[in-house]
Structures are given as structure tokens and as C-alpha cells.
Design a protein around this motif. Structure first.
Motif, PDB file in Angstrom:
ATOM      1  N   MET A   1       0.819  -1.214   0.000  1.00 52.12           N
ATOM      2  CA  MET A   1       0.000   0.000   0.000  1.00 52.12           C
ATOM      3  C   MET A   1       0.849   1.259   0.000  1.00 52.12           C
ATOM      4  O   MET A   1       0.417   2.296   0.485  1.00 52.12           O
ATOM      5  N   ASN A   2       2.094   1.184  -0.493  1.00 50.17           N
ATOM      6  CA  ASN A   2       2.959   2.367  -0.539  1.00 50.17           C
ATOM      7  C   ASN A   2       3.136   2.988   0.841  1.00 50.17           C
ATOM      8  O   ASN A   2       3.170   4.206   0.994  1.00 50.17           O
ATOM      9  N   ASN A   3       3.221   2.152   1.880  1.00 54.23           N
ATOM     10  CA  ASN A   3       3.256   2.682   3.236  1.00 54.23           C
ATOM     11  C   ASN A   3       4.668   2.932   3.757  1.00 54.23           C
ATOM     12  O   ASN A   3       4.903   2.968   4.953  1.00 54.23           O
ATOM     13  N   ARG A   4       5.595   3.098   2.838  1.00 53.40           N
ATOM     14  CA  ARG A   4       6.961   3.487   3.191  1.00 53.40           C
ATOM     15  C   ARG A   4       7.448   4.519   2.172  1.00 53.40           C
ATOM     16  O   ARG A   4       7.049   4.500   1.019  1.00 53.40           O
ATOM     17  N   TRP A   5       8.304   5.415   2.617  1.00 56.07           N
ATOM     18  CA  TRP A   5       8.930   6.398   1.733  1.00 56.07           C
ATOM     19  C   TRP A   5       9.814   5.647   0.753  1.00 56.07           C
ATOM     20  O   TRP A   5      10.758   4.958   1.141  1.00 56.07           O
ATOM     21  N   HIS A   6       9.495   5.697  -0.534  1.00 54.43           N
ATOM     22  CA  HIS A   6      10.234   4.912  -1.507  1.00 54.43           C
ATOM     23  C   HIS A   6      10.116   5.559  -2.887  1.00 54.43           C
ATOM     24  O   HIS A   6       9.360   6.506  -3.090  1.00 54.43           O
ATOM     25  N   PHE A   7      10.855   5.039  -3.816  1.00 48.68           N
ATOM     26  CA  PHE A   7      10.811   5.520  -5.194  1.00 48.68           C
ATOM     27  C   PHE A   7      11.213   4.378  -6.111  1.00 48.68           C
ATOM     28  O   PHE A   7      11.796   3.381  -5.673  1.00 48.68           O
ATOM     29  N   HIS A   8      10.905   4.502  -7.387  1.00 42.40           N
ATOM     30  CA  HIS A   8      11.226   3.454  -8.360  1.00 42.40           C
ATOM     31  C   HIS A   8      11.271   4.070  -9.753  1.00 42.40           C
ATOM     32  O   HIS A   8      10.668   5.121 -10.003  1.00 42.40           O
ATOM     33  N   PRO A   9      11.979   3.441 -10.685  1.00 43.88           N
ATOM     34  CA  PRO A   9      12.110   4.013 -12.033  1.00 43.88           C
ATOM     35  C   PRO A   9      10.808   4.007 -12.820  1.00 43.88           C
ATOM     36  O   PRO A   9      10.639   4.807 -13.743  1.00 43.88           O
ATOM     37  N   GLU A  10       9.862   3.125 -12.466  1.00 48.04           N
ATOM     38  CA  GLU A  10       8.595   3.071 -13.202  1.00 48.04           C
ATOM     39  C   GLU A  10       7.704   4.264 -12.826  1.00 48.04           C
ATOM     40  O   GLU A  10       7.706   4.727 -11.688  1.00 48.04           O
ATOM     41  N   VAL A  11       6.930   4.722 -13.797  1.00 52.41           N
ATOM     42  CA  VAL A  11       5.881   5.707 -13.532  1.00 52.41           C
ATOM     43  C   VAL A  11       4.736   4.963 -12.848  1.00 52.41           C
ATOM     44  O   VAL A  11       4.482   3.793 -13.142  1.00 52.41           O
ATOM     45  N   GLU A  12       4.052   5.628 -11.927  1.00 49.29           N
ATOM     46  CA  GLU A  12       2.942   4.994 -11.199  1.00 49.29           C
ATOM     47  C   GLU A  12       1.677   5.838 -11.330  1.00 49.29           C
ATOM     48  O   GLU A  12       1.695   7.045 -11.096  1.00 49.29           O
ATOM     49  N   LEU A  13       0.592   5.187 -11.708  1.00 50.63           N
ATOM     50  CA  LEU A  13      -0.727   5.813 -11.735  1.00 50.63           C
ATOM     51  C   LEU A  13      -1.570   5.064 -10.712  1.00 50.63           C
ATOM     52  O   LEU A  13      -1.839   3.875 -10.883  1.00 50.63           O
ATOM     53  N   ILE A  14      -1.954   5.743  -9.633  1.00 55.15           N
ATOM     54  CA  ILE A  14      -2.629   5.059  -8.536  1.00 55.15           C
ATOM     55  C   ILE A  14      -3.959   5.721  -8.206  1.00 55.15           C
ATOM     56  O   ILE A  14      -4.061   6.951  -8.174  1.00 55.15           O
ATOM     57  N   GLN A  15      -4.974   4.904  -8.015  1.00 60.60           N
ATOM     58  CA  GLN A  15      -6.283   5.375  -7.577  1.00 60.60           C
ATOM     59  C   GLN A  15      -6.534   4.838  -6.169  1.00 60.60           C
ATOM     60  O   GLN A  15      -6.452   3.633  -5.918  1.00 60.60           O
ATOM     61  N   LEU A  16      -6.856   5.731  -5.241  1.00 59.93           N
ATOM     62  CA  LEU A  16      -7.092   5.373  -3.846  1.00 59.93           C
ATOM     63  C   LEU A  16      -8.591   5.178  -3.650  1.00 59.93           C
ATOM     64  O   LEU A  16      -9.351   6.133  -3.646  1.00 59.93           O
ATOM     65  N   HIS A  17      -9.008   3.929  -3.519  1.00 61.69           N
ATOM     66  CA  HIS A  17     -10.434   3.622  -3.444  1.00 61.69           C
ATOM     67  C   HIS A  17     -11.009   3.802  -2.045  1.00 61.69           C
ATOM     68  O   HIS A  17     -12.126   4.255  -1.881  1.00 61.69           O
ATOM     69  N   LYS A  18     -10.245   3.407  -1.042  1.00 60.65           N
ATOM     70  CA  LYS A  18     -10.772   3.413   0.324  1.00 60.65           C
ATOM     71  C   LYS A  18      -9.670   3.822   1.286  1.00 60.65           C
ATOM     72  O   LYS A  18      -8.521   3.429   1.136  1.00 60.65           O
ATOM     73  N   GLY A  19     -10.022   4.619   2.285  1.00 60.83           N
ATOM     74  CA  GLY A  19      -9.040   5.050   3.273  1.00 60.83           C
ATOM     75  C   GLY A  19      -8.618   6.490   3.059  1.00 60.83           C
ATOM     76  O   GLY A  19      -8.713   7.025   1.953  1.00 60.83           O
ATOM     77  N   SER A  20      -8.158   7.113   4.121  1.00 61.26           N
ATOM     78  CA  SER A  20      -7.663   8.482   4.061  1.00 61.26           C
ATOM     79  C   SER A  20      -6.445   8.598   4.957  1.00 61.26           C
ATOM     80  O   SER A  20      -6.167   7.711   5.766  1.00 61.26           O
ATOM     81  N   GLY A  21      -5.703   9.682   4.790  1.00 68.83           N
ATOM     82  CA  GLY A  21      -4.507   9.863   5.598  1.00 68.83           C
ATOM     83  C   GLY A  21      -3.632  10.955   5.043  1.00 68.83           C
ATOM     84  O   GLY A  21      -4.113  11.881   4.380  1.00 68.83           O
ATOM     85  N   MET A  22      -2.325  10.848   5.310  1.00 69.51           N
ATOM     86  CA  MET A  22      -1.360  11.836   4.853  1.00 69.51           C
ATOM     87  C   MET A  22      -0.622  11.309   3.630  1.00 69.51           C
ATOM     88  O   MET A  22      -0.190  10.162   3.602  1.00 69.51           O
ATOM     89  N   GLN A  23      -0.480  12.160   2.644  1.00 65.54           N
ATOM     90  CA  GLN A  23       0.196  11.810   1.391  1.00 65.54           C
ATOM     91  C   GLN A  23       1.470  12.630   1.258  1.00 65.54           C
ATOM     92  O   GLN A  23       1.456  13.851   1.413  1.00 65.54           O
ATOM     93  N   PHE A  24       2.576  11.952   0.975  1.00 59.96           N
ATOM     94  CA  PHE A  24       3.873  12.598   0.780  1.00 59.96           C
ATOM     95  C   PHE A  24       4.341  12.301  -0.640  1.00 59.96           C
ATOM     96  O   PHE A  24       4.548  11.142  -1.001  1.00 59.96           O
ATOM     97  N   VAL A  25       4.520  13.332  -1.434  1.00 64.42           N
ATOM     98  CA  VAL A  25       5.021  13.192  -2.803  1.00 64.42           C
ATOM     99  C   VAL A  25       6.103  14.248  -3.007  1.00 64.42           C
ATOM    100  O   VAL A  25       5.798  15.448  -3.028  1.00 64.42           O
ATOM    101  N   GLY A  26       7.358  13.816  -3.134  1.00 60.73           N
ATOM    102  CA  GLY A  26       8.445  14.789  -3.224  1.00 60.73           C
ATOM    103  C   GLY A  26       8.474  15.628  -1.965  1.00 60.73           C
ATOM    104  O   GLY A  26       8.556  15.105  -0.855  1.00 60.73           O
ATOM    105  N   ASP A  27       8.353  16.948  -2.101  1.00 62.04           N
ATOM    106  CA  ASP A  27       8.311  17.817  -0.920  1.00 62.04           C
ATOM    107  C   ASP A  27       6.889  18.262  -0.588  1.00 62.04           C
ATOM    108  O   ASP A  27       6.686  19.195   0.189  1.00 62.04           O
TER     109      ASP A  27
END
Length: 265
Positions: A1-27
Motif C-alpha cells: 500500500m505504498n506505506n513506506r517512503w520509496h521511489f522506483h524508475p517506473e511511472v505509477e498511476l494510482i487510484q485510492l479507493h478506500k481510506g484516508s490519511g497523509m500523502q507525501f510526494v516529493g516535498d
């Protein structure tokens, strides 16, 4: 569920269906909600921290649909033909992270569902339709700042995750520079430089943005007064809270709450 600070060479398109919280993208730090869609460019660090509240009888906290693809999976020349200029610009913008929500998000979400259900070459065509539909939208929200440059080695992931986890677990309290530096295994002066180099912002700004994000959640919940939620979010001074909230959200807490409640009445 992307629940760790991470990165990868692939582009990611993600839809969040259920749940809320804090989102960190770059800065960028902001709240996320069900239905949000985010396009994450190659090697852009990201992290979704869920609120961990059971949402239904099966105790499912959250789930999402994610599509990963290499920037050049269609070949090195594909993006350079004139017809694909708009698509190339979109993937370049995705290096900052792009938020798609509201009516546009619902439209893109339906296209993502078709991609998920498709087989063979139809899945590739469905992905292209998703990306073209996003590229045709004019009201996209860029998440990370123009100046953010991710230059994070894989070996730094554990240290950054330790910093993030500790901060997210203790932001309601005062976090001293000495204790967070100790979590990172650095002396205070070195920690300040390290954190700014890794994230593009000071640690104090990072904590303030997390507190403001949590205050947004409490404003939406509408279960306590604004003065109460100020202290519940980790602020020790109401004037400081009001100033920080307006600086980060570009609205007063009262205006933010009224606008949300009006839209969702």
C-alpha cells in the motif's frame, strides 16, 4: 500500500479507493481521500500514510489500484513523434507528481478500471486512453515544487523511513532536534543539513505541515472546536496555528471547514 517512503524508475498511476490519511510526494504533504488519483513520475519519492481506522465489517482499512509502467516501454522513439507531444509533456510534469480528483478523478477512475479488466494489447490501449484523458485536462494539481530534486540513494531509505515514522507517531508532542537527530543516527547540525538535502525543506517546516494536515482532518470530522483541534494537532499556540494554517492551506481554518461542510452537506 505504498506505506513506506520509496521511489522506483517506473511511472505509477494510482487510484485510492478506500481510506484516508497523509500523502507525501516529493516535498508535498497533504491529506488524501477516497477517489483521489495520483500520477507519480519516475524516481519521485512517495508515501501514503493511512489513518488506520477500520471502515467496514471486514475491517478493510484501505485499498487502491496501481498501474506501473516504464517511461519507454513503448520504445525510445514513441514519445518523440509530433502526435505525442502532449503525452510527453504530461510524463515530464509527472516528475512533480500530479493529483487528479473530483469529477475528473471519477472519469479517469473508470478508464483505469477498464485497463485493470483488459487483457493483452487492449490493456496497453486502455492505459494510453487514461494518460491522454489526463493530458487533456487543464485543472491538474502539481504536487511537488518546481525546485524539488530527488537525489536519494537506496541506502538512505531506511534512515528516512525511521525519521518519517517517528515524526508521524510523535507530531502531537514537541520533538526536539536532539531526539530526531538521534533517530537518524546523526548529530543535530548534520541532521539539519541532511534533512534539507533529502526533502527540500527544514524539519520544523515538515512537522508544521504534518500538524496542519492533521488539523484539516479534524476540521472535516467537525467533532471539536477549532481551538481544541489546534492543540490536538500539536500546536502550543493558537496564533501560531492560525498563521501556519493560512500560510500552508491558503485559507483560514474557519473558511476551510465551512467550504468542506458546504460541499459535502
Amino acid at each position: 500500500m505504498n506505506n513506506r517512503w520509496h521511489f522506483h524508475p517506473e511511472v505509477e498511476l494510482i487510484q485510492l479507493h478506500k481510506g484516508s490519511g497523509m500523502q507525501f510526494v516529493g516535498d508535498s504533504i497533504r491529506r488524501f481521500s477516497p477517489g483521489d488519483i495520483v500520477l507519480i513520475g519516475s524516481n519521485l519519492p512517495h508515501f501514503w500514510r493511512y489513518d488506520h481506522t477500520p471502515l467496514d465489517d471486514d475491517n478493510t482499512v484501505a485499498y487502491s489500484t496501481a498501474i506501473h509502467f516504464a517511461v519507454n516501454f513503448w520504445g525510445d522513439c514513441f514519445l518523440n513523434i509530433p502526435e505525442n507531444k502532449q503525452l510527453k509533456e504530461l510524463l515530464n510534469d509527472a516528475k512533480r507528481g500530479i493529483l487528479i480528483s473530483g469529477a475528473t478523478g471519477r472519469k479517469i477512475g473508470k478508464l483505469m478500471q477498464k485497463a485493470d479488466q483488459a487483457m493483452g494489447v487492449q490493456r496497453v490501449i486502455a492505459l494510453l486512453k487514461c494518460l491522454v484523458a489526463i493530458a487533456n485536462e487543464s485543472q491538474l494539481i502539481m504536487l511537488s515544487s518546481m525546485g524539488f530534486q530527488a537525489d536519494i540513494a537506496e541506502t538512505e531509505n531506511e534512515r528516512l523511513n525511521a525519521i518519517y515514522e517517528y515524526t508521524l507517531s510523535h507530531f502531537k508532542q514537541k520533538i526536539t532536534l536532539e531526539e530526531i537527530a538521534d533517530i537518524a543516527g546523526l548529530i543535530p547540525n548534520s541532521f539539519c543539513r541532511y534533512f534539507k538535502d533529502m526533502t527540500g525543506k527544514t524539519f520544523s517546516r515538515f512537522v508544521t505541515e504534518i500538524r496542519v494536515g492533521y488539523a484539516c482532518k479534524l476540521l472535516v470530522d467537525n467533532k471539536m472546536s477549532i481551538k481544541q483541534l489546534c492543540y490536538e494537532s500539536g500546536f502550543s499556540n493558537f496564533n501560531s496555528f492560525h498563521k501556519s494554517f493560512k500560510q500552508i492551506v491558503d485559507k483560514t481554518p474557519q473558511t476551510y471547514q465551512k467550504e468542506y461542510l458546504k460541499i459535502n452537506a
